[in-house]
Design an enzyme around this catalytic site. Sequence first.
Site, PDB file in Angstrom:
ATOM      1  N   ASN A  54      -4.164   5.951  -1.050  1.00 57.34           N
ATOM      2  CA  ASN A  54      -3.915   5.888   0.584  1.00 57.34           C
ATOM      3  C   ASN A  54      -3.006   7.281   1.010  1.00 57.34           C
ATOM      4  OD1 ASN A  54      -5.022   3.566   1.258  1.00 57.34           O
ATOM      5  ND2 ASN A  54      -3.197   2.411   0.432  1.00 57.34           N
ATOM      6  N   SER A  91       0.787  -1.299  -0.044  1.00 55.11           N
ATOM      7  CA  SER A  91       0.045   0.140  -0.032  1.00 55.11           C
ATOM      8  C   SER A  91       1.037   1.393   0.088  1.00 55.11           C
ATOM      9  CB  SER A  91      -0.766   0.135   1.170  1.00 55.11           C
ATOM     10  OG  SER A  91      -1.640  -1.274   1.394  1.00 55.11           O
ATOM     11  N   HIS A 106      -1.468  -3.013  -7.157  1.00 52.81           N
ATOM     12  CA  HIS A 106      -2.111  -2.603  -5.889  1.00 52.81           C
ATOM     13  C   HIS A 106      -3.786  -2.442  -5.936  1.00 52.81           C
ATOM     14  CE1 HIS A 106      -3.132   0.696  -2.399  1.00 52.81           C
ATOM     15  NE2 HIS A 106      -2.964  -0.735  -1.987  1.00 52.81           N
ATOM     16  N   GLU A 126      -4.130   0.243  -8.694  1.00 54.55           N
ATOM     17  CA  GLU A 126      -3.275   1.242  -8.950  1.00 54.55           C
ATOM     18  C   GLU A 126      -2.103   0.481  -9.619  1.00 54.55           C
ATOM     19  OE1 GLU A 126      -3.777   5.003  -5.652  1.00 54.55           O
ATOM     20  OE2 GLU A 126      -2.720   3.072  -4.986  1.00 54.55           O
TER      21      GLU A 126
END
Length: 272
Positions: free
Chosen positions: A177, A106, A127, A139
């Site tokens: 994130n 992440s 991701h 991602e």
Amino acid sequence: MGSGIAEVAAASGHRVVVRSRSQAAADSVLTRVGRSLDRQVEKGNRSQAERDEILSRLSVTTELKHLADCDLVIESVVEDLAVKLELFAELHLVCGEGTLLATNTSTLPVVELAMATGRPEKVCGIHFFNPATVMSLVEVVSPITASAETVASAGEFARACGKDVVVVEDRAGFVVNALLFPYLNNAVQLLERGVASKEGIDAAMVGGCGFPMGPFALLDLVGLDTSVAILDALYEEHREPQYAAAPMLRRMVAAEHLGRKTSRGFYEYERR
Ligand SMILES: NC(=O)c1ccc[n+]([C@@H]2O[C@H](COP(=O)([O-])OP(=O)(O)OC[C@H]3O[C@@H](n4cnc5c(N)ncnc54)[C@H](O)[C@@H]3O)[C@@H](O)[C@H]2O)c1
């Protein structure tokens, strides 16, 4: 995350080998994916034959060397750079020359994982989001060491899994994130200051912003240990106070109140 990614890949027609460290953990991946597919059959979203076919494409092992012939390996172990570095070095030794190595991290620097292998041009991030079977985004993380072919192949794989792809630079937190975690961290700080109860804050963000769940329900879903690791990686890279994990989060991790995975976090859950 590992079993969710395995299910998504197998459901989109890929043959999948899941490697866990113990036979019990490996078997639990098969049980979880089986249960998830059963629920889809019960809801009428899949036939029994489809369910059986998807499961037949999925196998498990405890041996890293059984990944040798894979076209793509997606690492999804604990969010700890030292553990991932060791694993990428081993993966390079056991996998065939053509295998692409990807990480589901992440926040951690993908370039460092790439440089732990003898094939940095064949390493990138793929991701997924939690739950991987439901969330539509992937991602694709492009470290400066990755070749254009590697990034293109990762995107092709994610799209073949039915996902929408956003290609992002290799910066802690990527897009989602980097934006999400200051918000989650702020929610914990509001709770610490007694501005409202956790139920109140969750209800406010669901009702006031139209979010599908509030910040505490989401932290429990992500896992509080993973959340602290993500905040620490963001803080390490950016040194901004918004990424400094709220003390309450660290205390809860120390107490093993990790969220859904331990049946207790901000809320309590039935044992899995
Ligand atoms: N939790 C989320 O919402 C979320 C979302 C997207 C990406 N991720 C990323 O996915 C990865 C895994 O996160 P998670 O939430 O599933 O964590 P988790 O703590 O639930 O699971 C991690 C698993 O890795 C295993 N493990 C640890 N060291 C290992 C090793 N050397 N070899 C094999 N297995 C090992 C652990 O036994 C555990 O089963 C992390 O990089 C995390 O940042 C998590």
